[in-house]
Design a protein around this motif. Sequence first.
Motif, PDB file in Angstrom:
ATOM      1  N   ARG A 122       0.874  -1.191   0.000  1.00 39.99           N
ATOM      2  CA  ARG A 122       0.000   0.000   0.000  1.00 39.99           C
ATOM      3  C   ARG A 122       0.897   1.223   0.000  1.00 39.99           C
ATOM      4  NH1 ARG A 122      -0.812   4.968   1.309  1.00 39.99           N
ATOM      5  NH2 ARG A 122       0.619   4.427   2.965  1.00 39.99           N
ATOM      6  N   ASN A 124       1.368   5.531  -2.064  1.00 43.50           N
ATOM      7  CA  ASN A 124       0.826   6.500  -3.010  1.00 43.50           C
ATOM      8  C   ASN A 124       1.397   6.192  -4.387  1.00 43.50           C
ATOM      9  OD1 ASN A 124       3.386   7.918  -3.325  1.00 43.50           O
ATOM     10  ND2 ASN A 124       3.006   8.734  -1.280  1.00 43.50           N
ATOM     11  N   GLU A 127       5.217   6.354  -4.935  1.00 49.44           N
ATOM     12  CA  GLU A 127       5.972   5.271  -4.271  1.00 49.44           C
ATOM     13  C   GLU A 127       5.844   3.960  -5.057  1.00 49.44           C
ATOM     14  OE1 GLU A 127       3.915   5.675  -0.556  1.00 49.44           O
ATOM     15  OE2 GLU A 127       5.434   7.022   0.286  1.00 49.44           O
ATOM     16  N   THR A 168      -3.220   4.699  -2.980  1.00 51.00           N
ATOM     17  CA  THR A 168      -4.189   5.609  -2.363  1.00 51.00           C
ATOM     18  C   THR A 168      -3.857   7.058  -2.717  1.00 51.00           C
ATOM     19  OG1 THR A 168      -2.853   5.632  -0.360  1.00 51.00           O
ATOM     20  CG2 THR A 168      -4.688   4.059  -0.453  1.00 51.00           C
ATOM     21  N   GLY A 169      -4.903   7.872  -2.604  1.00 50.30           N
ATOM     22  CA  GLY A 169      -4.786   9.291  -2.924  1.00 50.30           C
ATOM     23  C   GLY A 169      -6.177   9.879  -2.990  1.00 50.30           C
ATOM     24  N   ASP A 172      -8.759   5.869  -4.480  1.00 49.62           N
ATOM     25  CA  ASP A 172      -7.940   4.710  -4.143  1.00 49.62           C
ATOM     26  C   ASP A 172      -8.204   3.590  -5.133  1.00 49.62           C
ATOM     27  OD1 ASP A 172      -8.605   5.141  -0.568  1.00 49.62           O
ATOM     28  OD2 ASP A 172      -7.242   6.198  -1.916  1.00 49.62           O
ATOM     29  N   ASN A 185     -13.850   7.230  -1.280  1.00 54.19           N
ATOM     30  CA  ASN A 185     -14.128   7.833   0.021  1.00 54.19           C
ATOM     31  C   ASN A 185     -12.879   8.563   0.525  1.00 54.19           C
ATOM     32  OD1 ASN A 185     -15.992   5.117   0.016  1.00 54.19           O
ATOM     33  ND2 ASN A 185     -16.971   6.883   1.023  1.00 54.19           N
ATOM     34  N   GLY A 186     -13.002   9.180   1.694  1.00 47.23           N
ATOM     35  CA  GLY A 186     -11.840   9.871   2.262  1.00 47.23           C
ATOM     36  C   GLY A 186     -12.071  11.371   2.294  1.00 47.23           C
ATOM     37  N   HIS A 187     -11.060  12.099   2.719  1.00 45.90           N
ATOM     38  CA  HIS A 187     -11.152  13.563   2.836  1.00 45.90           C
ATOM     39  C   HIS A 187      -9.746  14.164   2.764  1.00 45.90           C
ATOM     40  CE1 HIS A 187     -11.965  17.535   4.559  1.00 45.90           C
ATOM     41  NE2 HIS A 187     -13.230  17.335   4.222  1.00 45.90           N
ATOM     42  N   PRO A 188      -9.610  15.343   2.132  1.00 49.28           N
ATOM     43  CA  PRO A 188      -8.279  15.954   2.032  1.00 49.28           C
ATOM     44  C   PRO A 188      -7.608  16.209   3.385  1.00 49.28           C
ATOM     45  CG  PRO A 188      -9.831  17.028   0.536  1.00 49.28           C
ATOM     46  CD  PRO A 188     -10.644  16.080   1.379  1.00 49.28           C
ATOM     47  N   LEU A 190      -7.094  14.218   5.557  1.00 49.29           N
ATOM     48  CA  LEU A 190      -6.215  13.066   5.844  1.00 49.29           C
ATOM     49  C   LEU A 190      -4.764  13.359   5.448  1.00 49.29           C
ATOM     50  CD1 LEU A 190      -8.510  10.164   4.636  1.00 49.29           C
ATOM     51  CD2 LEU A 190      -7.543  10.371   6.940  1.00 49.29           C
ATOM     52  N   THR A 191      -4.604  14.271   4.492  1.00 46.06           N
ATOM     53  CA  THR A 191      -3.229  14.584   4.049  1.00 46.06           C
ATOM     54  C   THR A 191      -2.564  15.616   4.970  1.00 46.06           C
ATOM     55  OG1 THR A 191      -3.948  16.381   2.599  1.00 46.06           O
ATOM     56  CG2 THR A 191      -3.926  14.177   1.657  1.00 46.06           C
ATOM     57  N   THR A 196      -1.340   9.025   8.236  1.00 44.50           N
ATOM     58  CA  THR A 196      -2.631   8.445   7.825  1.00 44.50           C
ATOM     59  C   THR A 196      -2.451   7.383   6.738  1.00 44.50           C
ATOM     60  OG1 THR A 196      -2.939  10.274   6.276  1.00 44.50           O
ATOM     61  CG2 THR A 196      -3.997  10.467   8.446  1.00 44.50           C
ATOM     62  N   GLY A 197      -1.414   7.511   5.939  1.00 48.77           N
ATOM     63  CA  GLY A 197      -1.143   6.445   4.961  1.00 48.77           C
ATOM     64  C   GLY A 197      -0.582   5.215   5.662  1.00 48.77           C
ATOM     65  N   LEU A 200      -3.210   3.430   7.450  1.00 49.07           N
ATOM     66  CA  LEU A 200      -4.062   2.689   6.511  1.00 49.07           C
ATOM     67  C   LEU A 200      -3.428   1.354   6.131  1.00 49.07           C
ATOM     68  CD1 LEU A 200      -6.494   2.330   4.742  1.00 49.07           C
ATOM     69  CD2 LEU A 200      -5.454   3.854   3.055  1.00 49.07           C
ATOM     70  N   TYR A 225     -12.041   2.994   6.185  1.00 51.98           N
ATOM     71  CA  TYR A 225     -11.145   4.100   6.542  1.00 51.98           C
ATOM     72  C   TYR A 225     -11.629   5.433   5.970  1.00 51.98           C
ATOM     73  CZ  TYR A 225      -6.330   5.663   7.739  1.00 51.98           C
ATOM     74  OH  TYR A 225      -5.210   6.264   8.291  1.00 51.98           O
TER      75      TYR A 225
END
Length: 269
Positions: A122, A124, A127, A168-169, A172, A185-188, A190-191, A196-197, A200, A225
């Motif tokens: 897992r 980004n 990576e 993910t980003g 995902d 899903n998710g929200h900015p 998280l960055t 948070t990565g 996850l 998540y």
Amino acid sequence: MDNWHKWAELLERVREANPLVHHITNVVVTNFTANGLLALGASPVMAYAKEEVAEMAKLAGALVLNIGTLNATEVEAMLMAGRAANEAGVPVIFDPVGAGATSYRTETARYIAEQIKLAAVRGNAAEIANMIGEPWMIKGVDAGQGSGDVVALAKRAAAKLGTVVAITGKEDVVTDGQATYLIRNGHPLLTKVTGTGCLLTSVVGAFAAVEPDVVKAAVAALAYYGVAAEQAAAEAEKHGPGSFQAAFLDALARIGVDDVKRDGRVEQR
Ligand SMILES: Nc1ncnc2c1ncn2[C@@H]1O[C@H](COP(=O)(O)OP(=O)(O)O)[C@@H](O)[C@H]1O
Ligand SMILES: Cc1ncsc1CCOP(=O)(O)O
Ligand SMILES: [Mg+2]
């Protein structure tokens, strides 16, 4: 009902099983990772000494390897733990933090993937691209453009690495090279919270500890998540990232299968 809705029920299986998730991870995220897994309902243990990593990995439901603050001693311990996990049939989930940033990270990420049978990787897009030796426009991905590119990248990486890949980003992607799923899903915010990565990746480990089909485990983990992050952001975004981090831990503990089934946005590709 989409088949992934059934997989959402894995959250209850994790909470019933309370799997031990053995980590060799980075110094930045250790505490947050441990607290995030406790909130989910899993049991984290961080153990690094070469004198115990093989024994601990064999005890675990999953092993998480994370090269965020790697050094030679830790990498050796990761390889020992990974080999022991492989022998014992314990799934190994890898987070190639910063692959591409330095040759040390890139080469180590590739070496771990060669030496250890991984249940999933897992990371980004940058990576994962660097793990398989592909240049990657980070800007393009962060802008959420070309999600098709990320899907194609994930499929190439899964084929090359012979494992499930979760990129993910903004969106995902989970794939084994064949079955491919997008999770929206998710929200900015998280960055804006470190780890948070990494957390996850550990959540994927907890789900993989109870579900041998790692595509199902990863899709369920990412949907859970992201839905938790959306609930946390609804509560905390007017305050800021500090409140979000706390609200996120609360949401990880609070949300149930019904929340994930209702709010999860998963699409098969
Ligand atoms: N722009 C975004 N909008 C919504 N969620 C995001 C965004 N960027 C990242 N995420 C989410 O943040 C979490 C951490 O992923 P990511 O930032 O890709 O990992 P890393 O921190 O390892 O680069 C994932 O759940 C991902 O879906
Ligand atoms: C800032 C930092 N430096 C080395 S590891 C790390 C945390 C990375 O966490 P994540 O990949 O979850 O953002
Ligand atoms: Mg990361």
